[in-house]
Design a protein around this motif. Structure first.
Motif, mmCIF file in Angstrom:
data_model
loop_
_atom_site.group_PDB
_atom_site.id
_atom_site.type_symbol
_atom_site.label_atom_id
_atom_site.label_comp_id
_atom_site.label_asym_id
_atom_site.label_seq_id
_atom_site.Cartn_x
_atom_site.Cartn_y
_atom_site.Cartn_z
ATOM 1 N N TRP A 14 0.832 -1.196 0.000
ATOM 2 C CA TRP A 14 0.000 0.000 0.000
ATOM 3 C C TRP A 14 0.872 1.253 0.000
ATOM 4 O O TRP A 14 1.896 1.318 0.674
ATOM 5 N N LEU A 61 -4.895 5.825 1.435
ATOM 6 C CA LEU A 61 -4.202 4.561 1.258
ATOM 7 C C LEU A 61 -4.556 4.037 -0.127
ATOM 8 O O LEU A 61 -5.732 4.019 -0.505
ATOM 9 N N ASN A 79 -3.657 0.828 -2.959
ATOM 10 C CA ASN A 79 -2.983 -0.403 -3.367
ATOM 11 C C ASN A 79 -2.919 -0.429 -4.890
ATOM 12 O O ASN A 79 -3.929 -0.643 -5.561
ATOM 13 N N GLN A 95 -8.653 1.797 -2.711
ATOM 14 C CA GLN A 95 -8.246 3.070 -2.146
ATOM 15 C C GLN A 95 -9.127 3.401 -0.945
ATOM 16 O O GLN A 95 -10.333 3.163 -0.972
ATOM 17 N N ASP A 104 -0.827 -5.010 7.299
ATOM 18 C CA ASP A 104 -1.572 -4.983 6.043
ATOM 19 C C ASP A 104 -3.026 -4.602 6.328
ATOM 20 O O ASP A 104 -3.722 -5.338 7.036
#
Length: 413
Positions: free
Chosen positions: A107, A119, A121, A127, A190
């Motif tokens: 991320w 955030l 990915n 998001q 994570d």
């Protein structure tokens, strides 16, 4: 009559989806992309694996950067495992309009043109919005007569009592605040796997604030800049380990909206060093201090180049550091990413005893964007520096960053 497969020849496009899924799940990041290009059924299997977050194979870090060819809404990933480049489309807002202030577990932490954090990915396109910048202790949003956000005022104080403001609040345009405010954001884990806490190092005075994914505010950690001025942070065994610019290490345990601090390693330098400092753990569990020295090749320029990297092992029992000249079978990654060591045995595409670095020069990010970025590898064996890719293909903004691709999704639907 159409040609048909020769008698006895295997038609790999007819492999059952569940078998393809098992095979794809064992592939490296780069090989998964290649398999998706074979045929429509293989492409569908790869997409399904990524869409449902079932691809969990450990990956080797990639260098993420933007290019003119990819456009404002895509990035390039340069794989250290196979020395190839892959183009990844990203959701809005355009990546060209963002700054990157963190990277961990696949991320990115990015700041948009209103200085709001997200955030993101890149591998899955997921998001998440993080708590508003206006909830940071020293940030005050200023509205115009119509009630629209006009600017931010930033106050210059810490937790010292009685409170002292070392200068009046300074006004910042919406997109300019991010360049001064955010230094680095570190994740506890994570976000796709459950509870995730974010620790932010921010200005003024390199203070700390934390929040949880899904929360609506940043919680200020009340410290005095005389004992903080943090340079880096990692997460281990249920706590954050923040290192200040004098080498002191403070352990922060987060419970609810409160943070408990314990000084576990004393300051090792009586003054603020000129070099950048990082904290990391080796694959065997040792804690390291990393000192990175840079210099400017052009007089009166903000452009810098890494000239020396020194590694010290932290001895908590003796409250001292030991200069070491080798990482053995580890490779080290520093920059805006989470500072970490990776074993070359588990990641054979990496070079042992090398430091992979990207540009995170604080003042150059505040004052300038248009110059060559400091990205490369440092050989601790002979103190040599060389480039990752030559010629450098990336744009100057946002700055390149290390990321380890992850296809695990938060919503596996």
């Amino acid at each position: 009559m159409e040609d048909s497969p020769a008698l006895g020849a295997a038609d790999w496009s007819e492999l059952p989806a569940d078998i393809l899924g098992i095979v794809d799940g064992k592939l490296k990041f780069s090989d998964l992309f290649r398999s998706a290009a074979v045929c429509s059924s293989w492409r569908s299997a790869a997409r399904s694996l990524r869409r449902h977050g079932l691809y969990t194979r450990p990956q080797t870090p990639c260098l993420l950067y933007s290019t003119a060819a990819a456009g404002s809404r895509a990035v390039e990933l340069y794989s250290l495992a196979d020395k190839s480049t892959y183009t990844i489309p990203l959701p809005d807002p355009p990546i060209a309009d963002r700054t990157i202030v963190g990277s961990y577990h696949g991320w990115l932490v990015t700041a948009d043109t209103r200085s709001e954090l997200h955030l993101l990915n890149p591998a899955t396109g997921e998001q998440l919005a993080l708590p508003s910048v206006s909830t940071i202790e020293q940030v005050n949003p200023v509205l115009d007569e119509a009630g629209n956000l006009q600017r931010y005022d930033l106050s210059f104080y810490d937790a010292e009592i009685p409170r002292k403001e070392y200068q009046p609040p300074q006004p910042f345009l919406l997109e300019d605040l991010r360049r001064y405010l955010y230094f680095k954001v570190v994740l506890s884990g994570d976000p796709s796997r459950g509870d995730c806490v974010l620790m932010m190092i921010y200005n003024p005075y390199r203070q700390l604030a934390f929040s949880r994914v899904g929360s609506n505010k940043w919680n200020w950690i009340t410290t005095s800049y005389r004992s903080s001025m943090y340079s880096d942070c990692i997460y281990h065994d249920g706590a954050f380990y923040a290192m200040n610019r004098q080498g002191g290490i403070h352990r922060y345990t987060i419970k609810g909206s409160c943070a408990t601090r314990e000084v576990i390693f004393k300051d090792t330098s009586p003054f603020t060093p000129a070099h950048k400092m990082y904290i990391a753990r080796t694959s065997s569990g040792d804690v390291l201090q990393i000192w990175r020295e840079t210099s400017s090749p052009i007089e009166d320029s903000l452009e810098t180049q890494t000239t020396d990297i020194e590694i010290f092992k932290v001895d908590f029992g003796k409250q001292d550091i030991l200069d070491i000249d080798t990482l053995k079978n580890d490779a080290l990654f520093v920059g805006h990413n989470y500072s970490c060591c990776l074993s070359i045995i588990e990641h054979p595409g990496l070079l042992s005893n090398h430091v992979y670095f990207t540009d995170d020069e604080e003042y150059s990010l505040i004052d300038d964007q248009d110059y060559r970025r400091d990205v490369g590898m440092y050989n601790l064996g002979d103190n040599s520096v060389f480039e990752i890719v030559s010629p450098q293909p990336w744009l100057n903004w946002p700055v390149p960053v290390w990321i380890t691709p992850s296809f695990t999704k938060i919503n596996n639907k």
